[in-house]
Design a protein around this motif. Structure first.
Motif, PDB file in Angstrom:
ATOM      1  N   VAL A 133     -11.141  -0.484   0.090  1.00  0.00           N
ATOM      2  CA  VAL A 133     -10.685  -0.947   1.399  1.00  0.00           C
ATOM      3  C   VAL A 133     -11.846  -1.438   2.253  1.00  0.00           C
ATOM      4  CG1 VAL A 133      -8.626   0.492   1.431  1.00  0.00           C
ATOM      5  CG2 VAL A 133     -10.735   1.380   2.406  1.00  0.00           C
ATOM      6  N   GLN A 137      -7.599   2.593  -1.790  1.00  0.00           N
ATOM      7  CA  GLN A 137      -6.164   2.648  -1.542  1.00  0.00           C
ATOM      8  C   GLN A 137      -5.432   2.503  -2.871  1.00  0.00           C
ATOM      9  OE1 GLN A 137      -5.013  -0.537   1.065  1.00  0.00           O
ATOM     10  NE2 GLN A 137      -4.672  -1.963  -0.598  1.00  0.00           N
ATOM     11  N   THR A 191      -5.404   0.604  -7.892  1.00  0.00           N
ATOM     12  CA  THR A 191      -6.292   1.073  -6.835  1.00  0.00           C
ATOM     13  C   THR A 191      -7.225  -0.068  -6.438  1.00  0.00           C
ATOM     14  OG1 THR A 191      -7.993   1.841  -8.375  1.00  0.00           O
ATOM     15  CG2 THR A 191      -6.291   3.434  -7.722  1.00  0.00           C
ATOM     16  N   SER A 234      -1.885   0.916  -4.401  1.00  0.00           N
ATOM     17  CA  SER A 234      -0.824  -0.034  -4.070  1.00  0.00           C
ATOM     18  C   SER A 234       0.178  -0.131  -5.215  1.00  0.00           C
ATOM     19  CB  SER A 234      -1.410  -1.430  -3.826  1.00  0.00           C
ATOM     20  OG  SER A 234      -2.261  -1.422  -2.712  1.00  0.00           O
ATOM     21  N   TRP A 273      -0.881   4.484  -0.379  1.00  0.00           N
ATOM     22  CA  TRP A 273      -1.781   5.464   0.241  1.00  0.00           C
ATOM     23  C   TRP A 273      -3.107   4.788   0.497  1.00  0.00           C
ATOM     24  CZ3 TRP A 273      -6.578   7.113  -1.298  1.00  0.00           C
ATOM     25  CH2 TRP A 273      -7.108   8.193  -0.586  1.00  0.00           C
ATOM     26  N   GLN A 274      -3.767   5.149   1.607  1.00  0.00           N
ATOM     27  CA  GLN A 274      -5.089   4.616   1.899  1.00  0.00           C
ATOM     28  C   GLN A 274      -5.986   5.708   2.445  1.00  0.00           C
ATOM     29  OE1 GLN A 274      -5.432   0.778   3.809  1.00  0.00           O
ATOM     30  NE2 GLN A 274      -7.255   1.450   4.921  1.00  0.00           N
ATOM     31  N   PRO A 303       0.832  -1.210   0.000  1.00  0.00           N
ATOM     32  CA  PRO A 303       0.000   0.000   0.000  1.00  0.00           C
ATOM     33  C   PRO A 303       0.867   1.260   0.000  1.00  0.00           C
ATOM     34  CG  PRO A 303      -0.747  -1.547   1.666  1.00  0.00           C
ATOM     35  CD  PRO A 303       0.574  -2.051   1.163  1.00  0.00           C
TER      36      PRO A 303
END
Length: 158
Positions: free
Chosen positions: A60, A39, A57, A41, A33-34, A31
């Motif tokens: 989540v 998120q 993407t 990855s 950014w979440q 990952p």
């Protein structure tokens, strides 16, 4: 590259570009950014003997059912005039504009795609209906996202 003739399943022809997919697999997913719903990855996957990198993407908050979203193919069935398909206009920040689309939304925990589709149809349009069929799990943009959906065909009385 020439496509194969393909096979027909329920009126849909499935073809292949004759690529060999053996030896291709994801070896890592990190990952980057979440947020609350999605998120980004960085994936590494094997292609033959080479490790390649891909960005993707995904959701989540996927429901336990494994289905992210339900899209309504809602058809108003009139007795005296042609049927109508229900579409909605919605502002979508990612495209910085208005989109014309089918009513749709996320499948909540504990919901089926059918229940979510009926809920979203009512919330977005005020219409109610009867579920006629549901597609298998589909992905709309598999080169970018793991997000998935089912299309739910709903008949609405006119």
């Amino acid at each position: 590259m020439e496509a194969s003739k393909g096979i027909e399943i329920d009126g849909v022809t499935l073809t292949s570009n004759n690529n060999d997919y053996t030896g291709k697999r994801t070896v890592s997913s990190v990952p980057v950014w979440q947020g609350k719903f999605a998120q980004v990855s960085r994936l590494q996957y094997m292609r033959n003997t080479q490790v390649r990198t891909w960005e993707a993407t995904g959701r989540v908050n996927r429901a336990a059912s494994g289905v992210d979203a339900a899209t309504c193919l809602a058809v108003i069935r009139y007795k005296e005039k042609p049927d109508h398909i229900i579409i909605v206009k919605q502002y979508r920040p990612p495209i910085e504009g208005v989109s014309i689309e089918f009513p749709a939304g996320l499948v909540d925990q504990g919901e089926t795609a059918e229940v979510a589709a009926l809920r979203e149809l009512k919330e977005e349009t005020g219409y109610t209906g009867v579920v006629k069929s549901v597609t298998p799990l589909l992905v709309a943009d598999p080169g970018l996202s793991s997000a998935n959906m089912k299309i739910v065909h709903i008949d609405v009385d006119g």
